[in-house]
Design an enzyme around this catalytic site. Structure first.
Site, PDB file in Angstrom:
ATOM      1  CE1 TYR A  63      -3.057  -3.008   0.281  1.00  0.00           C
ATOM      2  CE2 TYR A  63      -3.329  -2.586   2.628  1.00  0.00           C
ATOM      3  CZ  TYR A  63      -3.622  -3.332   1.509  1.00  0.00           C
ATOM      4  OH  TYR A  63      -4.475  -4.410   1.612  1.00  0.00           O
ATOM      5  N   PRO A 210     -16.010  -5.318   2.568  1.00  0.00           N
ATOM      6  CG  PRO A 210     -16.345  -4.732   4.811  1.00  0.00           C
ATOM      7  CD  PRO A 210     -15.282  -4.809   3.745  1.00  0.00           C
ATOM      8  N   GLY A 214     -17.108   0.183  -1.583  1.00  0.00           N
ATOM      9  CA  GLY A 214     -17.848   1.431  -1.449  1.00  0.00           C
ATOM     10  C   GLY A 214     -19.168   1.456  -2.181  1.00  0.00           C
ATOM     11  CG  PHE A 215     -21.904  -1.007  -5.503  1.00  0.00           C
ATOM     12  CD1 PHE A 215     -22.043  -0.240  -6.651  1.00  0.00           C
ATOM     13  CD2 PHE A 215     -22.915  -1.895  -5.171  1.00  0.00           C
ATOM     14  CE1 PHE A 215     -23.171  -0.359  -7.454  1.00  0.00           C
ATOM     15  CE2 PHE A 215     -24.045  -2.023  -5.966  1.00  0.00           C
ATOM     16  CZ  PHE A 215     -24.172  -1.252  -7.109  1.00  0.00           C
ATOM     17  CG  PHE A 216     -23.462  -2.775  -0.865  1.00  0.00           C
ATOM     18  CD1 PHE A 216     -24.715  -2.976  -1.418  1.00  0.00           C
ATOM     19  CD2 PHE A 216     -22.481  -3.732  -1.084  1.00  0.00           C
ATOM     20  CE1 PHE A 216     -24.998  -4.113  -2.161  1.00  0.00           C
ATOM     21  CE2 PHE A 216     -22.749  -4.874  -1.821  1.00  0.00           C
ATOM     22  CZ  PHE A 216     -24.009  -5.061  -2.361  1.00  0.00           C
ATOM     23  CB  SER A 218     -21.514   5.849  -2.888  1.00  0.00           C
ATOM     24  OG  SER A 218     -20.701   6.270  -1.822  1.00  0.00           O
TER      25      SER A 218
END
Length: 345
Positions: A63, A210, A214-216, A218
């Site tokens: 990272y 999880p 970030g889909f769930f 935004s």
């Protein structure tokens, strides 16, 4: 929105490691999700997480690369180190600009020593092999990790994106404490083999992404707001031809969350929390407000009927598009040669 509550503690694996029931994925503070966040803001967020009871911090030497570990090292000064369980990873090298997965003993040891130096600590609590080196028998990699445990440089060993058979072979050399794997309402293929294998062997499950990257949190508008160098722009699931289909899952989650009095993201995260006491999700965020919402997911209680309803709208295979591009290895191509094939350099 469900309000944040106390973060319970849980046993991770069967070797004695105790962690917060929700961890903090730190990757996005330094890499892959756009420009690195200002150091003072990132450290403030990490400290807020710890103060709130989120004490499992997850990083990796890739990272940045490396800068996320340096950031964590700074955040853990002045007695903060003793309050957390620190997990980092090795296995992906960018030497000379070339990306390579490595699990040979020499590399394992060098990577560990380098991480200890960047983090400015004496011992890593949980050390994962980030990706499996398919050229090196897993027994060889595990043999070196076992030595690092015996030397007090690491406490517990983990695997990430490893196949079920690789997990079994590794566990036979030295107990695996945790397997980190992507698990969410829109990534459920791990339920077929990986999760049952971990449970059979008493291995803890750490669920990354999880919230579906970030889909769930935004929905489809997430893609519109991504920075130009955010790697999610290239992920198959976020391409227009797949996103139009995948938004159906988000819309149905929204409808249920409205009835529950929580956000869609909290509902999706609560679903992961409800998978069992051996599961620790590690959502990442760059904003304290989002962190509070994530912690609030711990207070969302789902009935068996609600779990069934959620699983019906996101059945394995329903979501279109792979998790990654073909260039990134996953547990589906994580077999290693037999030990008998190994010839040390």
């Amino acid at each position: 929105m469900a309000e944040a509550c106390g973060v319970r503690r849980m046993k991770l694996g069967s070797q004695g490691l105790e962690v917060s029931a929700q961890g903090l994925g730190c990757m996005g503070l330094s890499a892959f999700y756009g420009a690195p966040k200002p150091e003072n803001e990132a450290i403030a967020l990490i400290h807020h997480a710890i103060h709130s009871g989120v004490t499992l911090l997850d990083t990796s030497d890739i990272y940045g690369p490396e800068t996320n570990e340096v950031l964590l090292g700074k955040a853990l000064k002045d007695g903060v180190r003793e309050k957390v369980e620190l997990a980092t990873k090795f296995g992906i090298s960018y030497a000379e600009g070339k990306r390579e997965v490595r699990g040979d003993p020499e590399y394992v040891r060098a990577a560990c020593e380098a991480s200890l130096k960047r983090l400015d600590i004496a011992c890593i609590d949980l050390y994962y092999q980030h990706r499996v080196d398919t050229r090196v028998p897993i027994e060889i990699t595990m043999g070196e990790l076992k030595k690092l445990v015996e030397e007090g440089k690491i406490k517990y060993i983990g695997l990430s994106e490893a196949s079920a058979s690789t997990i079994r072979r590794a566990h036979a050399v030295h107990p695996i404490t945790a397997v980190q794997i992507e698990w969410s309402l829109w990534t459920r293929d791990v339920e077929e083999e990986i999760i049952p294998t971990c449970r059979e062997l008493g291995i803890g499950i750490v669920a990354y992404s999880p919230l579906g990257r970030g889909f769930f949190a935004s929905g489809p508008k997430l893609v519109e707001n991504l920075e130009k160098d955010d790697f999610r722009k290239a992920l198959p699931r976020f391409q227009e031809e797949n996103l139009d289909h995948n938004k159906i899952v988000y819309e149905k989650v929204c409808a249920i969350s409205e009835k529950k009095g929580c956000t869609p993201g909290q509902l999706a995260l609560a679903w992961v929390h409800h998978q069992g006491d051996d599961v620790c999700p590690i959502p990442g965020t760059t904003k304290i407000e989002n962190l509070k919402q994530n912690i609030g997911a711990l207070s969302v209680k789902l009935t068996p009927e609600e779990m069934t309803e959620l699983e019906a709208i996101a059945q394995p295979g329903f979501v279109k598009g792979d998790r990654y591009s073909n260039m990134i290895p996953t547990f589906k191509n994580a077999e290693t040669p037999p030990l008998s094939a190994w010839k040390a350099a």
